[in-house]
Design an enzyme around this catalytic site. Structure first.
Site, PDB file in Angstrom:
ATOM      1  N   ILE A  82      41.882 -13.842 -17.438  1.00 14.26           N
ATOM      2  CA  ILE A  82      42.582 -13.908 -18.505  1.00 14.26           C
ATOM      3  C   ILE A  82      43.101 -13.904 -19.320  1.00 14.26           C
ATOM      4  O   ILE A  82      43.789 -14.715 -18.721  1.00 14.26           O
ATOM      5  CB  ILE A  82      43.100 -12.290 -17.901  1.00 14.26           C
ATOM      6  N   LYS A  83      43.013 -13.550 -20.213  1.00  8.00           N
ATOM      7  CA  LYS A  83      43.704 -14.501 -21.177  1.00  8.00           C
ATOM      8  C   LYS A  83      44.974 -13.557 -22.283  1.00  8.00           C
ATOM      9  O   LYS A  83      44.272 -12.291 -22.540  1.00  8.00           O
ATOM     10  CB  LYS A  83      42.486 -14.905 -23.274  1.00  8.00           C
ATOM     11  N   VAL A  84      45.854 -14.172 -22.073  1.00  7.18           N
ATOM     12  CA  VAL A  84      46.840 -12.898 -22.937  1.00  7.18           C
ATOM     13  C   VAL A  84      47.759 -14.171 -24.307  1.00  7.18           C
ATOM     14  O   VAL A  84      47.539 -15.354 -23.845  1.00  7.18           O
ATOM     15  CB  VAL A  84      48.185 -12.619 -21.617  1.00  7.18           C
TER      16      VAL A  84
END
Ligand code: E4P
Length: 217
Positions: A82-84
């Protein structure tokens, strides 16, 4: 050094994976737009091709929205990372997503202090944007060097993922400094193999071999 490819183009990913060059993939909203496909569909296809981490970016900017999107993206495949974004809510989400057992790539990093915060939030990867820093008149590679020093000082396990790479020289410099990963556009990744003396040497060998009249096997 691991190589990720920075694209959502499935044909490019398949080709590079078959060459044995890929350890993972990074995407972002701009790359999804460029692919012209739905995020869930294209990301699932990428995860079926590449065994390593495939970064898929949330679009929400608040903590609850990011968590909701992260859980949806996480259902696509086990190798989703997951890219935040590097914001306070992003860091909070990073910690929570990690606690749920998922990989997190903290993106849009432009300073060493931001990278320090991401490591403290337990990020799997930190993505300093080398090219965009260079574009703004500073030195992107210098930032990678600073982060390397800080992470080594405190034995942080967060991997430095050199992003926004524009040139083959960026790849070399990031490797010299000790970035753990480089995420590279397909054309730049393929360009790493090129050298004019390799082409010239091969041409000469092939010409001489033809003159020898021999065959192998
Ligand atoms: C990677 O994760 C980034 O999204 C990407 O490298 C950004 O590159 P750009 O600055 O060329 O858009």
């Amino acid at each position: 050094m691991k190589f990720f490819v920075d694209t959502a183009d499935v044909a490019e990913i398949r080709e590079l994976n078959e060459l044995g060059l890929l350890d993972g993939v990074t995407t972002n909203p701009s790359l999804i737009l460029k692919s012209g496909r739905r995020i869930a569909e294209v990301t699932r296809e990428i995860c079926d091709i590449v065994a390593g981490p495939v970064s898929a970016e949330v679009a929400a900017t608040d903590y609850s929205g990011m968590m909701k999107e992260a859980r949806t993206l996480a259902m696509i495949a086990d190798n989703i990372c997951i890219k935040v974004p590097l914001t306070l809510d992003g860091l909070k989400a990073c910690r929570a997503i990690r606690a749920e057992g998922r990989m997190v790539n903290v993106t849009l990093c432009f300073s060493a202090n931001q990278a320090l915060l991401a490591a403290k939030a337990g990020a799997s990867f930190i993505s300093p944007f080398i090219g965009r820093i260079d574009d703004a008149g500073s030195d992107g590679i210098e930032l990678i060097s600073e982060i390397r020093t800080i992470y080594d000082n405190y034995d942080f396990k967060t991997e430095i993922l050199a992003a926004s790479i524009r040139t083959v020289n960026h790849v070399k410099q990031a490797a010299l400094i000790g970035a753990d990963v480089a995420t590279v556009p397909p054309a730049t990744l393929k360009a790493l193999v090129r050298h004019p003396l390799t082409d010239k040497g091969l041409e000469q060998f092939l010409a001489d071999w033809a003159k020898s009249g021999q065959t192998i096997g």
